[in-house]
Design an enzyme around this catalytic site. Structure first.
Site, PDB file in Angstrom:
ATOM      1  N   LYS A   1      -1.313  -7.262 -17.730  1.00 59.18           N
ATOM      2  CA  LYS A   1      -1.144  -6.598 -16.434  1.00 59.18           C
ATOM      3  C   LYS A   1      -2.315  -6.945 -15.553  1.00 59.18           C
ATOM      4  CE  LYS A   1       1.825  -3.629 -14.598  1.00 59.18           C
ATOM      5  NZ  LYS A   1       3.225  -3.429 -14.991  1.00 59.18           N
TER       6      LYS A   1
HETATM    7  P1  NAD Z   1       6.723   0.305  -5.361  1.00 58.08           P
HETATM    8  O1  NAD Z   1       5.405   0.052  -4.756  1.00 58.08           O
HETATM    9  O2  NAD Z   1       7.887  -0.510  -4.929  1.00 58.08           O
HETATM   10  O3  NAD Z   1       7.121   1.840  -5.141  1.00 58.08           O
HETATM   11  C1  NAD Z   1       6.306   2.915  -5.504  1.00 58.08           C
HETATM   12  C2  NAD Z   1       6.886   4.149  -4.823  1.00 58.08           C
HETATM   13  O4  NAD Z   1       6.156   5.304  -5.266  1.00 58.08           O
HETATM   14  C3  NAD Z   1       6.745   4.124  -3.316  1.00 58.08           C
HETATM   15  O5  NAD Z   1       7.905   4.704  -2.761  1.00 58.08           O
HETATM   16  C4  NAD Z   1       5.539   5.015  -3.048  1.00 58.08           C
HETATM   17  O6  NAD Z   1       5.542   5.597  -1.751  1.00 58.08           O
HETATM   18  C5  NAD Z   1       5.752   6.052  -4.120  1.00 58.08           C
HETATM   19  N1  NAD Z   1       4.570   6.821  -4.456  1.00 58.08           N
HETATM   20  C6  NAD Z   1       3.284   6.396  -4.565  1.00 58.08           C
HETATM   21  N2  NAD Z   1       2.487   7.447  -4.876  1.00 58.08           N
HETATM   22  C7  NAD Z   1       3.285   8.517  -4.964  1.00 58.08           C
HETATM   23  C8  NAD Z   1       3.069   9.891  -5.258  1.00 58.08           C
HETATM   24  N3  NAD Z   1       1.859  10.343  -5.524  1.00 58.08           N
HETATM   25  N4  NAD Z   1       4.123  10.710  -5.268  1.00 58.08           N
HETATM   26  C9  NAD Z   1       5.363  10.244  -5.007  1.00 58.08           C
HETATM   27  N5  NAD Z   1       5.635   8.967  -4.720  1.00 58.08           N
HETATM   28  C10 NAD Z   1       4.603   8.131  -4.693  1.00 58.08           C
HETATM   29  O7  NAD Z   1       6.510   0.219  -6.930  1.00 58.08           O
HETATM   30  P2  NAD Z   1       7.612   0.006  -8.057  1.00 58.08           P
HETATM   31  O8  NAD Z   1       7.650  -1.424  -8.398  1.00 58.08           O
HETATM   32  O9  NAD Z   1       8.860   0.724  -7.675  1.00 58.08           O
HETATM   33  O10 NAD Z   1       6.915   0.752  -9.303  1.00 58.08           O
HETATM   34  C11 NAD Z   1       7.021   2.162  -9.494  1.00 58.08           C
HETATM   35  C12 NAD Z   1       6.742   2.489 -10.938  1.00 58.08           C
HETATM   36  O11 NAD Z   1       7.676   1.788 -11.759  1.00 58.08           O
HETATM   37  C13 NAD Z   1       5.362   2.050 -11.437  1.00 58.08           C
HETATM   38  O12 NAD Z   1       4.919   2.950 -12.434  1.00 58.08           O
HETATM   39  C14 NAD Z   1       5.638   0.702 -12.040  1.00 58.08           C
HETATM   40  O13 NAD Z   1       4.636   0.318 -12.981  1.00 58.08           O
HETATM   41  C15 NAD Z   1       6.966   0.995 -12.710  1.00 58.08           C
HETATM   42  N6  NAD Z   1       7.746  -0.202 -13.019  1.00 58.08           N
HETATM   43  C16 NAD Z   1       8.143  -1.061 -12.036  1.00 58.08           C
HETATM   44  C17 NAD Z   1       8.870  -2.197 -12.386  1.00 58.08           C
HETATM   45  C18 NAD Z   1       9.371  -3.169 -11.368  1.00 58.08           C
HETATM   46  O14 NAD Z   1      10.110  -4.077 -11.735  1.00 58.08           O
HETATM   47  N7  NAD Z   1       9.043  -3.013 -10.096  1.00 58.08           N
HETATM   48  C19 NAD Z   1       9.169  -2.438 -13.736  1.00 58.08           C
HETATM   49  C20 NAD Z   1       8.785  -1.524 -14.699  1.00 58.08           C
HETATM   50  C21 NAD Z   1       8.059  -0.409 -14.316  1.00 58.08           C
END
Ligand code: NAD
Length: 455
Positions: free
Chosen positions: A114
């Site tokens: 990561k």
């Molecule tokens: P992203 O940046 O697209 O979205 C994150 C979202 O969370 C945004 O809407 C943001 O405004 C919101 N957010 C941030 N802080 C917040 C808070 N305190 N309370 C509520 N909402 C809040 O990111 P993503 O890619 O969607 O990732 C989100 C989670 O999913 C992370 O934990 C990431 O590691 C995990 N994840 C993502 C993927 C992927 O393919 N994108 C894969 C596996 C896991």
């Protein structure tokens, strides 16, 4: 290591949490050698880079970035790149370790890695972000590579960022096929069809399987289920759309600005359009506003944390009114919260299973790039569904197997030796996270044993 954050007497350091989760699972695998478990708990390598960027406002600013490689036991390191102001070395170490276990749960031949840069994308221009990405990749030099450590999107990064990563790496290594150094790329740059929605779709497949298998008595499908989603980004926003399309009623969603709720069900395409226009879900006409803390406590069938770590903790787990939790975010539930929820009979479909669809389709993209092939969307979706259902079955079967064997023991025999405390710890019934870790740890340990300790 950074100072440990503590809340309500609970250690919220994500790396120590990730290590505790492995220790917890290792108690159910008494045949594993202790030294092997110690090896599998550690980060193999962490690189820190400090670099300057000339930003569009005319200033020169310093940024710190990390790339952690947790394990290459089962294949090249694989893991996303996060841009967020709260990125720390220990967060990146934890996220890298969760990648190792996730790849093992879905049986994808990658290890865990990561990266992260401490920066706030909302305060930076597109040009600033492009410069940060390019400089970060250049600073990493050969710590990354198509067969050693492969990047992908995470919080604050997207397909455009992945295109910049590819382009920078390609400049540094001309004359060879560099496409597999990063996944989640735009479609016309070797991206896989379906990668954008892969995490959310994988989660839908895993959750549907778990419902079919009876984790929520009286509800064997998503049709009519009430769902709350915290975080409306790539993972959570698309999960809200797909769960709604599958017949669920999404009664609340949120982002970093706050949340909105409607007991009758939100119109998710309207929420998406509103977010595109205003950059937030808040303020959508016709909905009630709700804070992020309050949203986690709404009564619903399924709560989907899809934002950041440590959202469900010792201080709010007892007040959660969801009937089950499906973790799209990495690390949203702390070990203390896990115990409280398990005692309250609230199942948690853990991150290393529920959000593994992203890395699964990343693997398909990598294979396509290595073989210079193009796969069809239907083929990718069908493969993803099969993988996620197999993984969900493996975890649910493992939980049943572990608890069946515990139930067959008299309480006094349900004890395992802990280092320094022989025979002192009773072995509790296993929750789904423990079962997923047992599946993953057993697989990684077996490969490590087959390979032997080098030299
Ligand atoms: P992203 O940046 O697209 O979205 C994150 C979202 O969370 C945004 O809407 C943001 O405004 C919101 N957010 C941030 N802080 C917040 C808070 N305190 N309370 C509520 N909402 C809040 O990111 P993503 O890619 O969607 O990732 C989100 C989670 O999913 C992370 O934990 C990431 O590691 C995990 N994840 C993502 C993927 C992927 O393919 N994108 C894969 C596996 C896991």
């Amino acid at each position: 290591m950074q100072d440990p954050p503590f809340t309500a007497g609970e250690d919220l350091n994500p790396y120590r949490i990730a290590q505790q989760q492995v220790d917890q699972a290792a108690r159910y695998l008494p045949h594993l050698r202790r030294g092997l478990v110690d090896f599998l708990k550690q980060t193999a390598r962490i690189v820190t880079v400090d670099f300057p960027i000339e930003t569009d406002d005319g200033s020169i600013r310093m940024f710190t970035g990390y790339r952690a490689l947790h394990s290459r036991v089962r294949g090249p390191g694989k893991g996303g790149l996060r841009f967020h102001p709260d990125v720390t070395e220990d967060e990146v170490r934890a996220l890298a370790s969760w990648m190792t276990w996730k790849c093992a749960v879905v049986n994808v031949p990658f290890g865990g890695a990561k990266g992260g840069v401490a920066c706030d994308p909302r305060q930076l221009t597109t040009n600033d972000l492009r410069r940060i990405t390019r400089r970060y990749i250049a600073e990493l030099e050969d710590c990354i590579g198509p067969n050693t450590d492969i990047l992908a999107p995470d919080v604050g990064t997207d397909a455009e960022t992945m295109a910049w990563i590819y382009d920078t790496y390609e400049m540094m290594h001309p004359g060879r096929n560099n496409l597999p150094v990063v996944t989640g790329k735009p479609l016309d740059l070797g991206g896989a069809p379906g990668r954008r929605e892969a995490t959310a779709l994988g989660c839908l497949f895993a959750a549907s399987r778990a419902l079919q298998r009876g984790i929520l008595p009286g509800r064997d499908s998503l049709k009519g289920a009430t769902v709350v989603v915290q975080g409306f980004g790539n993972a959570g926003g698309i999960a809200a759309q797909l769960f709604a399309e599958a017949g669920a009623r999404i009664i609340a969603v949120s982002d970093s600005e706050g949340g909105i709720t409607d007991r009758c069900g939100l119109d998710i395409p309207l929420v998406v359009a509103h977010k595109e226009k205003t950059r937030s879900v808040t303020g959508l006409p016709g909905c009630e506003p709700i804070g992020n803390a309050e949203l986690l406590l709404l009564p619903c069938d399924i709560l989907i944390p899809a934002a950041l770590e440590n959202q469900i903790r010792a201080d709010n787990a007892a007040k959660v009114q969801a009937r089950c939790i499906v973790e799209v975010a990495n690390g949203p539930t702390t070990p203390t919260a896990d115990r409280i929820l398990f005692e309250r009979g609230i199942p948690v479909l853990p991150d290393i299973l529920a959000n593994a669809g992203g890395v699964t389709v990343s693997y398909y993209e990598w294979v396509q790039n290595v073989k210079m092939e193009e796969w069809e969307l239907e083929e990718i979706h069908a493969k993803l569904q099969k993988k996620m259902e197999h993984a969900a079955d493996a975890v649910l079967d493992k939980q049943e197997e572990l608890n069946r064997s515990l139930d067959g023991l008299v309480p006094a025999s349900r004890r395992v030796e802990e280092p320094g405390e022989p025979g002192s710890q009773p072995l509790p019934r296993a929750d789904l996270r423990t079962a997923a870790y047992v599946v993953a740890l057993d697989r990684v340990a077996q490969t490590a044993t087959e390979r032997g300790v080098w030299p």
